[in-house]
Design a protein around this motif. Structure first.
Motif, short mmCIF file in Angstrom:
data_model
loop_
_atom_site.label_atom_id
_atom_site.label_comp_id
_atom_site.label_asym_id
_atom_site.label_seq_id
_atom_site.Cartn_x
_atom_site.Cartn_y
_atom_site.Cartn_z
N SER A 166 30.92 -51.31 -40.22
CA SER A 166 31.86 -50.26 -39.84
C SER A 166 31.82 -49.18 -40.91
O SER A 166 31.41 -49.43 -42.06
N VAL A 167 32.30 -48.01 -40.54
CA VAL A 167 32.40 -46.91 -41.49
C VAL A 167 33.38 -47.27 -42.61
O VAL A 167 33.15 -46.98 -43.79
N ALA A 168 34.48 -47.90 -42.26
CA ALA A 168 35.47 -48.31 -43.26
C ALA A 168 34.88 -49.29 -44.26
O ALA A 168 35.16 -49.22 -45.47
N ASN A 169 34.05 -50.22 -43.78
CA ASN A 169 33.41 -51.18 -44.68
C ASN A 169 32.47 -50.48 -45.66
O ASN A 169 32.40 -50.83 -46.85
N TYR A 170 31.73 -49.49 -45.16
CA TYR A 170 30.83 -48.75 -46.05
C TYR A 170 31.63 -47.99 -47.10
O TYR A 170 31.28 -47.98 -48.29
N GLN A 171 32.72 -47.36 -46.69
CA GLN A 171 33.54 -46.65 -47.67
C GLN A 171 34.08 -47.60 -48.73
O GLN A 171 34.17 -47.25 -49.91
N GLU A 172 34.43 -48.80 -48.35
CA GLU A 172 34.89 -49.78 -49.33
C GLU A 172 33.77 -50.13 -50.30
O GLU A 172 34.01 -50.29 -51.51
N GLY A 213 32.86 -47.31 -57.83
CA GLY A 213 33.52 -46.37 -58.71
C GLY A 213 33.74 -44.98 -58.17
O GLY A 213 34.15 -44.08 -58.92
N LEU A 214 33.48 -44.77 -56.89
CA LEU A 214 33.70 -43.47 -56.26
C LEU A 214 34.91 -43.54 -55.34
O LEU A 214 35.22 -44.60 -54.79
N GLU A 215 35.60 -42.42 -55.17
CA GLU A 215 36.86 -42.44 -54.43
C GLU A 215 36.67 -42.67 -52.94
O GLU A 215 37.37 -43.49 -52.34
N ARG A 216 35.76 -41.91 -52.32
CA ARG A 216 35.64 -42.00 -50.87
C ARG A 216 34.49 -41.14 -50.38
O ARG A 216 33.77 -40.50 -51.17
N ILE A 217 34.32 -41.10 -49.06
CA ILE A 217 33.43 -40.15 -48.40
C ILE A 217 34.29 -38.94 -48.04
O ILE A 217 35.29 -39.07 -47.33
N VAL A 218 33.91 -37.75 -48.52
CA VAL A 218 34.73 -36.56 -48.34
C VAL A 218 34.36 -35.81 -47.06
O VAL A 218 35.22 -35.48 -46.25
N ASN A 219 33.08 -35.53 -46.88
CA ASN A 219 32.60 -34.72 -45.76
C ASN A 219 31.40 -35.40 -45.10
O ASN A 219 30.65 -36.13 -45.75
N ILE A 220 31.20 -35.12 -43.81
CA ILE A 220 29.95 -35.50 -43.15
C ILE A 220 29.28 -34.25 -42.61
O ILE A 220 29.95 -33.32 -42.16
N GLY A 237 29.44 -39.00 -63.51
CA GLY A 237 30.71 -38.30 -63.44
C GLY A 237 31.11 -37.71 -62.12
O GLY A 237 32.12 -36.99 -62.05
N TYR A 238 30.39 -38.00 -61.04
CA TYR A 238 30.86 -37.54 -59.73
C TYR A 238 32.01 -38.44 -59.28
O TYR A 238 32.10 -39.60 -59.67
N ASP A 239 32.84 -37.87 -58.41
CA ASP A 239 34.05 -38.58 -57.99
C ASP A 239 33.96 -39.14 -56.58
O ASP A 239 34.77 -40.00 -56.21
N ALA A 240 33.01 -38.64 -55.76
CA ALA A 240 32.93 -39.05 -54.36
C ALA A 240 31.56 -38.67 -53.83
O ALA A 240 30.72 -38.11 -54.57
N ILE A 241 31.31 -38.98 -52.57
CA ILE A 241 30.06 -38.57 -51.93
C ILE A 241 30.34 -37.91 -50.59
O ILE A 241 31.39 -38.11 -49.98
N ASP A 242 29.39 -37.11 -50.16
CA ASP A 242 29.29 -36.63 -48.78
C ASP A 242 28.08 -37.31 -48.17
O ASP A 242 27.17 -37.74 -48.89
#
Length: 314
Positions: free
Chosen positions: A58-64, A70-77, A38-43
């Motif tokens: 690339s960072v964009a490729n990893y986010q994809e 099933g997760l929205e995106r990377i929120v924080n680093i 049930g988590y929505d994203a990762i840091d």
């Protein structure tokens, strides 16, 4: 209310403990487990950049890759710097240009995706900074004001996370630091367990600085540092003989953090950003990252979200 998971993780393999960055398959399983409960994203950590480039290009490729699981995106680093006093010590002005250049490079590296925050520990390890004086804290604050302008120009908030072994960790030190930082450029990331260990009440601290808070690490602890473990070399979280495991998931029976009171404060102050769960070293003393992650999500859904709904309805 959306929950992100800070990607501390260990699991067993035929050749011993591994983390999720071992391979595409281990990352695939990690992300699916986090999404499934049930988590929505990762840091993630900034130092993962090199593995991201090697594994995904690339960072964009990893986010994809993250989104496809099933997760929205990377929120924080989390910018986990190597605080070597020879070249990276915020209380030493001669290291400031090196630190500023580091952040110029860092923001360029992550420019391929949208981030909410870049998280920093704003001081060296306590034993490398002491005696911690007002002048040293002011020098440190001046640096982070400048760094915050750099990250702000890239559309990312600079936010400060104070470990219990950080050179700025007591209530007096924290108040001095935030009195000398510009709220336009320097924000606060509240770690419920770390502040509790340092004998700073996380609820009261959050209430005091709520207008500067841009995120949280939700985790619990069973211990306060009453004997100066924050001075232990080289790593206070590992070397403390009296405390073999510092961190536990929310809802832990022996936990010291009042999460229900904390969540009420979050709602009262109108916080509407991401909430992050963290399980640093959850595998110690027979613990398990996957289990802790699932238990924390259960607690978030069945306790904290209920408390938030009740507080919102008042």
């Amino acid at each position: 209310m959306k929950w992100s998971y800070m990607d501390h993780w260990r699991s067993q393999s035929p050749h011993g403990p591994i983390d999720q960055w071992e391979s595409h398959d281990t990352m695939d399983r990690f992300l699916k487990q986090v999404a499934a409960v049930g988590y929505d994203a990762i840091d993630t950590f900034d130092f993962r950049y090199y593995q991201i480039m090697g594994m995904y290009g690339s960072v964009a490729n990893y986010q994809e890759f993250v989104r496809e699981r099933g997760l929205e995106r990377i929120v924080n680093i989390f910018h986990a710097a190597d605080y070597d006093t020879r070249n990276y010590a915020p209380h030493l002005p001669e290291t400031h240009e090196n630190i500023l250049e580091d952040f110029r490079i860092t923001m360029d590296r992550w420019s391929g995706i949208e981030l909410d925050n870049i998280i920093v520990m704003p001081a060296t390890l306590y034993y490398d900074m002491e005696p911690v004086t007002e002048d040293k804290i002011k020098i440190t604050a001046d640096l982070w004001n400048k760094v915050g302008e750099i990250t702000g120009d890239a559309g990312v908030k600079l936010t400060c996370h104070h470990e219990f072994f950080c050179g700025i960790q007591s209530k007096e030190e924290l108040d001095t630091f935030y009195a000398n930082t510009d709220p336009r450029f320097v924000n606060l990331f509240v770690d419920t367990a770390q502040h509790c260990i340092a004998s700073v009440d996380p609820v009261e601290f959050y209430e005091q600085y709520a207008d500067r808070v841009t995120g949280f690490h939700f985790k619990d602890t069973r211990h306060r540092d009453l004997i100066g473990d924050y001075r232990r070399r080289p790593d206070s979280e590992i070397m403390a003989e009296t405390t073999p495991r510092w961190f536990y998931e929310m809802g832990d029976e022996g936990g010291l953090v009042d999460f229900e009171a904390f969540m009420r404060a979050v709602v009262r102050n109108g916080y509407d950003r991401w909430l992050t769960v963290e399980h640093d070293k959850a595998n110690k003393l027979g613990g398990d990252h996957a289990e802790s992650t699932a238990i924390a999500r259960w607690y978030a859904k069945n306790v904290l979200e209920r408390v938030a709904a009740e507080e919102s309805g008042r």
